[in-house]
Design a protein around this motif. Structure first.
Motif, PDB file in Angstrom:
ATOM      1  N   PHE D 114      22.995   9.189  19.282  1.00 17.54           N
ATOM      2  CA  PHE D 114      22.623   8.433  18.084  1.00 17.54           C
ATOM      3  C   PHE D 114      23.049   9.244  16.869  1.00 17.54           C
ATOM      4  N   CYS D 115      23.767   8.622  15.966  1.00 16.49           N
ATOM      5  CA  CYS D 115      24.347   9.358  14.833  1.00 16.49           C
ATOM      6  C   CYS D 115      23.961   8.763  13.489  1.00 16.49           C
ATOM      7  N   ALA D 127      24.971  13.944  15.082  1.00 17.10           N
ATOM      8  CA  ALA D 127      24.001  13.466  16.064  1.00 17.10           C
ATOM      9  C   ALA D 127      22.589  13.838  15.645  1.00 17.10           C
ATOM     10  N   ILE D 128      21.649  12.981  15.980  1.00 16.45           N
ATOM     11  CA  ILE D 128      20.235  13.282  15.744  1.00 16.45           C
ATOM     12  C   ILE D 128      19.534  13.316  17.105  1.00 16.45           C
ATOM     13  N   PRO D 129      18.339  13.936  17.186  1.00 14.66           N
ATOM     14  CA  PRO D 129      17.587  13.865  18.450  1.00 14.66           C
ATOM     15  C   PRO D 129      17.375  12.397  18.845  1.00 14.66           C
ATOM     16  N   VAL D 130      17.434  12.130  20.140  1.00 16.27           N
ATOM     17  CA  VAL D 130      17.215  10.755  20.607  1.00 16.27           C
ATOM     18  C   VAL D 130      15.838  10.292  20.125  1.00 16.27           C
ATOM     19  N   PRO D 131      15.756   9.208  19.368  1.00 15.47           N
ATOM     20  CA  PRO D 131      14.446   8.744  18.870  1.00 15.47           C
ATOM     21  C   PRO D 131      13.549   8.324  20.046  1.00 15.47           C
ATOM     22  N   ASP D 132      12.300   8.837  20.037  1.00 15.26           N
ATOM     23  CA  ASP D 132      11.370   8.557  21.138  1.00 15.26           C
ATOM     24  C   ASP D 132      11.105   7.071  21.323  1.00 15.26           C
ATOM     25  N   ASP D 133      10.979   6.354  20.205  1.00 18.67           N
ATOM     26  CA  ASP D 133      10.637   4.933  20.342  1.00 18.67           C
ATOM     27  C   ASP D 133      11.786   4.154  20.985  1.00 18.67           C
TER      28      ASP D 133
END
Lengths: 139, 139, 139, 139
Positions: D114-115, D127-133
């Protein structure tokens, strides 16, 4: 008088269809590339720069008209000869002639408009009057 | 009177350009797909069958004319409404109207010809008279 | 040792997606073009000639593996550096490194096989042993 | 456990190459479409919405690995079976299996992230950390 710009295309295997000839929408793609190459050769920045400085996202198409005269295939080099046929208040007609050597492959015109995103709804785009400075650079 | 066939298209992310809207040559690709879908819906075999039984490699384009009215983007479903506007001795004009719900997105006509490979030079293709049986199936 | 061929690509507006960067399957297309350009630079005729003289329709893919390191966008020129990493009895592994100047954009390998149409069923294609003369031309 | 989403593809004439079979980068395009279709089927909005609410421009590719088992051609309907094979802190591996009826056509995995656009330089994406939701919606 319009400037004329020549853009070269090397036809690829993947540009051709099961009949072994160029899949025709690729001619439209190459005309689009030639359209931008024309503007950049005239000294106009690519759209991703112009969108930041003036909001112009590009020159979306209003109409295209293309005649296909000869087939072409991969391994061949084509030349797209691009000029501007006429200017209207908010649109212009660009002309592309595609040749392989002296052989005419296809030719067509495009009606385009310089567009910006709508201030009220950025999902919508709308045409603006042809900018005088851009027009001057092309002629 | 021509039959009318409706071909559905789901617009993909990769069909769209940096402006976020359908890159216009894709409309030509979808019209081409709708053209073949029209013939197949009329009971005509795909070209890869017809080339074996009758030498017909397909219906290459002689001319296209398209007007773009509204932009479309990915995640949307479009309908291509296809019919045959007129028949000439060796060509025919096919008409495509692309809609998103009731909204007109673009519309255009294509002049096409049924083609075979030239017996003397299989690298060349040439138009044949429109086959009567195929014409009958489409009307 | 394999020869190395460099194929230049000018990235077009229509090669890019709504994020403004090259839509990744286009890298595969350019590697495919670079693959054929490699063979042609080694003195091997295009597939449409080879299919007539030796039945070889091309080098369909068995496997691809690609890493994407940096994004690229339109208006940029990329170079695809192509070589053959290894040969097996019926397959070979081709390597492509795509750069923009000194910046590595993406790199990948393809496993390909020289293929002919099946004599019993021309709708099917099958791999043949790598022709020695072709292999010799590439090394 | 990942959800599995099935995306249907009708192969078009223009998706096929001079060998009469699907030009392989189109399989990557269909996997990309199936990737987004998977997320939307899980209840995640299309990227053009997510970019406004959370800055996420999509899930660019870091790596792809695909095996091609059987050729496919136009007029055929394919099914892309998509799931998520594994999640890492900033990336995930998506798996696609493409079938024609019970016949396996090709299969592959994609590593994506996810960017968002870089705050300091909007021309760069990161890239960002994979969103938990989002992860929760997919499992």
């Amino acid at each position: 008088m319009s400037k004329v710009h020549v853009h070269r295309v090397e036809v690829c295997f993947g540009d051709c269809d099961p009949a072994g000839i160029v899949f025709f929408p690729n001619f439209s793609k190459w005309m689009d590339t030639a359209s931008l190459a024309f503007f950049m050769a005239c000294g106009i920045p690519p759209w991703r720069e112009l969108v930041k400085t003036r909001g112009i996202i590009g020159t979306p198409l209003l109409e295209i008209h293309t005649k296909f005269i000869q087939a072409a295939t991969y391994g061949e080099t084509l030349e797209v000869h691009t000029s501007i046929e006429s200017w209207a208040a908010k649109t212009f007609r660009q002309r592309h002639v595609i040749k392989r050597g002296d052989t005419l492959i296809c030719e067509g015109t495009e009606v385009r408009a310089f567009c910006v995103r709508d201030a009220d709804n950025p999902d919508r785009i709308r045409a603006i009057p042809v900018p005088d400075d851009i027009k001057a650079l092309c002629t």
